[in-house]
Design a protein around this motif. Structure first.
Motif, PDB file in Angstrom:
ATOM      1  N   LEU A 178      15.803 -11.437  -0.635  1.00  0.00           N
ATOM      2  CA  LEU A 178      15.571 -10.114  -0.071  1.00  0.00           C
ATOM      3  C   LEU A 178      14.085  -9.954   0.230  1.00  0.00           C
ATOM      4  O   LEU A 178      13.245 -10.628  -0.347  1.00  0.00           O
ATOM      5  N   CYS A 179      13.794  -9.036   1.143  1.00  0.00           N
ATOM      6  CA  CYS A 179      12.404  -8.750   1.488  1.00  0.00           C
ATOM      7  C   CYS A 179      12.252  -7.232   1.598  1.00  0.00           C
ATOM      8  O   CYS A 179      13.072  -6.566   2.250  1.00  0.00           O
ATOM      9  N   VAL A 180      11.213  -6.693   0.959  1.00  0.00           N
ATOM     10  CA  VAL A 180      10.992  -5.250   0.918  1.00  0.00           C
ATOM     11  C   VAL A 180       9.771  -4.906   1.758  1.00  0.00           C
ATOM     12  O   VAL A 180       8.705  -5.519   1.622  1.00  0.00           O
ATOM     13  N   PHE A 181       9.928  -3.908   2.639  1.00  0.00           N
ATOM     14  CA  PHE A 181       8.834  -3.370   3.441  1.00  0.00           C
ATOM     15  C   PHE A 181       8.568  -1.947   2.946  1.00  0.00           C
ATOM     16  O   PHE A 181       9.460  -1.104   2.989  1.00  0.00           O
ATOM     17  N   TRP A 182       7.343  -1.718   2.492  1.00  0.00           N
ATOM     18  CA  TRP A 182       6.976  -0.415   1.925  1.00  0.00           C
ATOM     19  C   TRP A 182       5.971   0.247   2.860  1.00  0.00           C
ATOM     20  O   TRP A 182       4.877  -0.273   3.095  1.00  0.00           O
ATOM     21  N   PHE A 183       6.316   1.440   3.405  1.00  0.00           N
ATOM     22  CA  PHE A 183       5.496   2.133   4.386  1.00  0.00           C
ATOM     23  C   PHE A 183       4.938   3.426   3.786  1.00  0.00           C
ATOM     24  O   PHE A 183       5.556   4.039   2.907  1.00  0.00           O
ATOM     25  N   ASP A 184       3.762   3.860   4.293  1.00  0.00           N
ATOM     26  CA  ASP A 184       3.201   5.125   3.831  1.00  0.00           C
ATOM     27  C   ASP A 184       3.901   6.294   4.518  1.00  0.00           C
ATOM     28  O   ASP A 184       4.838   6.104   5.308  1.00  0.00           O
ATOM     29  N   SER A 185       3.452   7.508   4.226  1.00  0.00           N
ATOM     30  CA  SER A 185       4.134   8.703   4.733  1.00  0.00           C
ATOM     31  C   SER A 185       4.039   8.840   6.254  1.00  0.00           C
ATOM     32  O   SER A 185       4.808   9.584   6.859  1.00  0.00           O
ATOM     33  N   LYS A 186       3.097   8.107   6.879  1.00  0.00           N
ATOM     34  CA  LYS A 186       2.974   8.127   8.333  1.00  0.00           C
ATOM     35  C   LYS A 186       3.732   6.989   9.002  1.00  0.00           C
ATOM     36  O   LYS A 186       3.765   6.909  10.228  1.00  0.00           O
ATOM     37  N   GLY A 187       4.316   6.115   8.196  1.00  0.00           N
ATOM     38  CA  GLY A 187       5.127   5.037   8.748  1.00  0.00           C
ATOM     39  C   GLY A 187       4.407   3.722   8.911  1.00  0.00           C
ATOM     40  O   GLY A 187       4.959   2.806   9.529  1.00  0.00           O
ATOM     41  N   PHE A 188       3.195   3.601   8.365  1.00  0.00           N
ATOM     42  CA  PHE A 188       2.446   2.351   8.495  1.00  0.00           C
ATOM     43  C   PHE A 188       2.662   1.468   7.271  1.00  0.00           C
ATOM     44  O   PHE A 188       2.728   1.967   6.139  1.00  0.00           O
ATOM     45  N   LEU A 189       2.738   0.178   7.506  1.00  0.00           N
ATOM     46  CA  LEU A 189       3.079  -0.772   6.448  1.00  0.00           C
ATOM     47  C   LEU A 189       1.988  -0.831   5.383  1.00  0.00           C
ATOM     48  O   LEU A 189       0.810  -0.987   5.684  1.00  0.00           O
ATOM     49  N   ARG A 190       2.410  -0.724   4.128  1.00  0.00           N
ATOM     50  CA  ARG A 190       1.509  -0.877   2.990  1.00  0.00           C
ATOM     51  C   ARG A 190       1.726  -2.209   2.285  1.00  0.00           C
ATOM     52  O   ARG A 190       0.784  -2.915   1.960  1.00  0.00           O
ATOM     53  N   TYR A 191       2.995  -2.530   2.012  1.00  0.00           N
ATOM     54  CA  TYR A 191       3.315  -3.758   1.294  1.00  0.00           C
ATOM     55  C   TYR A 191       4.515  -4.450   1.941  1.00  0.00           C
ATOM     56  O   TYR A 191       5.452  -3.786   2.394  1.00  0.00           O
ATOM     57  N   LYS A 192       4.442  -5.746   1.954  1.00  0.00           N
ATOM     58  CA  LYS A 192       5.596  -6.576   2.285  1.00  0.00           C
ATOM     59  C   LYS A 192       5.830  -7.491   1.092  1.00  0.00           C
ATOM     60  O   LYS A 192       4.958  -8.293   0.739  1.00  0.00           O
ATOM     61  N   VAL A 193       6.999  -7.350   0.462  1.00  0.00           N
ATOM     62  CA  VAL A 193       7.263  -8.042  -0.798  1.00  0.00           C
ATOM     63  C   VAL A 193       8.516  -8.910  -0.662  1.00  0.00           C
ATOM     64  O   VAL A 193       9.641  -8.401  -0.738  1.00  0.00           O
ATOM     65  N   PRO A 194       8.365 -10.202  -0.433  1.00  0.00           N
ATOM     66  CA  PRO A 194       9.544 -11.088  -0.450  1.00  0.00           C
ATOM     67  C   PRO A 194       9.992 -11.333  -1.887  1.00  0.00           C
ATOM     68  O   PRO A 194       9.164 -11.578  -2.773  1.00  0.00           O
ATOM     69  N   VAL A 195      11.274 -11.244  -2.117  1.00  0.00           N
ATOM     70  CA  VAL A 195      11.844 -11.471  -3.453  1.00  0.00           C
ATOM     71  C   VAL A 195      12.926 -12.531  -3.319  1.00  0.00           C
ATOM     72  O   VAL A 195      13.951 -12.311  -2.672  1.00  0.00           O
ATOM     73  N   ASN A 196      12.670 -13.695  -3.906  1.00  0.00           N
ATOM     74  CA  ASN A 196      13.652 -14.772  -3.860  1.00  0.00           C
ATOM     75  C   ASN A 196      13.811 -15.384  -5.248  1.00  0.00           C
ATOM     76  O   ASN A 196      13.171 -14.946  -6.216  1.00  0.00           O
ATOM     77  N   LEU A 197      14.654 -16.389  -5.350  1.00  0.00           N
ATOM     78  CA  LEU A 197      14.959 -16.971  -6.655  1.00  0.00           C
ATOM     79  C   LEU A 197      13.745 -17.638  -7.281  1.00  0.00           C
ATOM     80  O   LEU A 197      13.666 -17.770  -8.507  1.00  0.00           O
ATOM     81  N   ASN A 198      12.795 -18.058  -6.464  1.00  0.00           N
ATOM     82  CA  ASN A 198      11.598 -18.705  -6.996  1.00  0.00           C
ATOM     83  C   ASN A 198      10.585 -17.706  -7.537  1.00  0.00           C
ATOM     84  O   ASN A 198       9.717 -18.062  -8.331  1.00  0.00           O
ATOM     85  N   SER A 199      10.683 -16.451  -7.091  1.00  0.00           N
ATOM     86  CA  SER A 199       9.682 -15.464  -7.482  1.00  0.00           C
ATOM     87  C   SER A 199      10.082 -14.642  -8.707  1.00  0.00           C
ATOM     88  O   SER A 199       9.227 -14.044  -9.346  1.00  0.00           O
TER      89      SER A 199
END
Length: 408
Positions: A205-226
């Motif tokens: 899975l991969c998580v995209f976290w945006f601020d209140s204006k819609g701009f990307l703050r974090y991109k967090v890939p989550v896989n079995l290795n992590s």
């Protein structure tokens, strides 16, 4: 003798109070709020179009007592109060152009929110405290993008509607107008009005976290290795690390903190004693790992118990263990888990850092239900859209009141 009577009276009083208190908190009644008919008019849902094949693209969410239903089959979003009164209707101008009979004229023009966007609604919806709505849209095939390195198809975006419907734009991977996402598993809005998008990739899975204006703050890939490793011996002494089956079932953001809760299910192979070959897998356990998205560090893990179901077979009773699905997180930091049973839904509520665990059943007659959509509010109220052959009803269960009763 008098002393014994006083003690006995005190015991009976305590027993009566305990029974009364238990009766108050042991049952969660389904509360029916309103009902919607099927059809193409503005206050109706179109769910069962026999000319279309595939999943139903309709779901609901509840925010501050107001309900938002995305009806992808009719390319519209309904905003209703808890009595079922239609407050706003967002509809695609392109979808209804040339066929005005699909919608009926209303006396209140402020209720109608015609919008123009070149995407198809897929049914997922979330709403923040500003009453901004976010829904998943599928881009036209000619606008799909291919990631050859990851072998991924980018074909979905997040449509963003302001509270008054005056502005509609879309959010992609980088923010407003960005590259489409891979398949979107879920989307959330935090109490800080930030948007969190959970996508499915080939590696996890991969998580995209945006601020209140819609701009990307974090991109967090989550896989079995992590994710954190566990000792195979803690599962089964005969199982090696390579034989362990691990699935990342779901990821849910915290309501306030920059934290993700990652639920992982563990299995090991079942080997038939006679043939010495693998004939299935055995469920072992589920664990939730909190992840700080700022520094990438995991916090203390939380073991999640399994749902147990007893089945009578050949004069004996067999107990089967099933993992709960991770449902959501409330503002009071209760984690909700749900599993579908033959009688409805079994819900487990867990408060991390304490011994507080509540399990309750929500009775639903699946013999009559053809489709349903569940939603959890940040206050801890479970709502549902239950669709039978005649109509769709919106109900809720006041699990928030149950938690308050237990804590008191």
């Amino acid at each position: 003798m008098k002393k014994v009577s006083v003690v006995l009276f005190s015991f009976l009083s305590l027993l009566f109070y305990s029974c009364f208190n238990a009766e108050k908190i042991l049952s969660i009644d389904e509360i029916k709020l309103f009902e919607l008919n099927y059809g193409n008019f503005e206050e109706q849902l179109n769910l069962f179009d026999v000319s279309k094949i595939g999943a139903i693209n309709t779901s609901l969410t509840m925010r501050d007592g107001f309900f938002y239903i995305v009806n992808g089959e009719s390319e519209k979003i309904l905003s209703l109060n808890s009595y079922g009164d239609l407050l706003s209707l967002y509809y695609s101008e392109d979808f209804y152009s040339g066929d005005k009979e699909k919608l009926r004229t209303k006396a209140n023009p402020a209720m109608w929110k015609p919008v123009s966007y070149p995407f198809k609604l897929n049914g997922t919806v979330s709403v923040d405290s500003r009453k901004y709505m976010y829904s998943v849209g599928v881009v036209p095939k000619e606008r799909n993008e291919q990631d050859e390195k990851e072998n991924l198809l980018y074909s979905q975006v997040i449509l963003r509607f302001t509270s008054d419907g005056s502005s509609v734009d879309y959010i992609g991977q980088q923010g407003p107008g960005g590259t489409p996402f891979p398949n979107i598993k879920n989307l959330f809005t935090t109490e800080n009005n930030e948007l969190v998008v959970v996508c499915t990739t080939n590696s996890g899975l991969c998580v995209f976290w945006f601020d209140s204006k819609g701009f990307l703050r974090y991109k967090v890939p989550v896989n079995l290795n992590s994710i954190p490793k566990i000792s195979p011996e803690s599962v089964n002494s005969a199982v090696s690390q390579n034989d362990l089956f691990i699935t990342i079932e779901n990821i849910v953001p915290d309501c306030y903190a920059e934290r993700l809760y990652i639920k992982v299910d563990y299995y090991y192979p079942y080997v038939d004693a006679e043939s010495k070959t693998q004939s299935g897998i055995n469920y072992v356990k589920s664990v939730v790992y909190p992840l700080n998205v700022q520094n990438g560090k995991y916090g203390e893990s939380l073991r999640i118990s399994a749902y147990e179901e007893s089945v009578a077979e050949d004069f004996s009773k067999l107990i089967y263990h099933m993992p709960y699905d991770f449902f959501g997180v409330t503002k009071n930091n209760w984690l909700f888990f749900v599993v579908t049973t033959g009688k409805g839904f079994d819900v487990m509520m867990v408060q991390p850092g304490t011994q507080n665990v509540i399990k309750r059943s929500l009775n639903v007659n699946f013999n009559e239900i053809m489709y349903y959509s569940l939603s959890l509010s940040s206050e801890g109220i479970i709502s549902a859209l239950l669709c039978d052959k005649d109509s769709a009803k919106v109900v809720w269960w006041r699990t928030d009141a149950l938690i308050d009763s237990v804590l008191k």
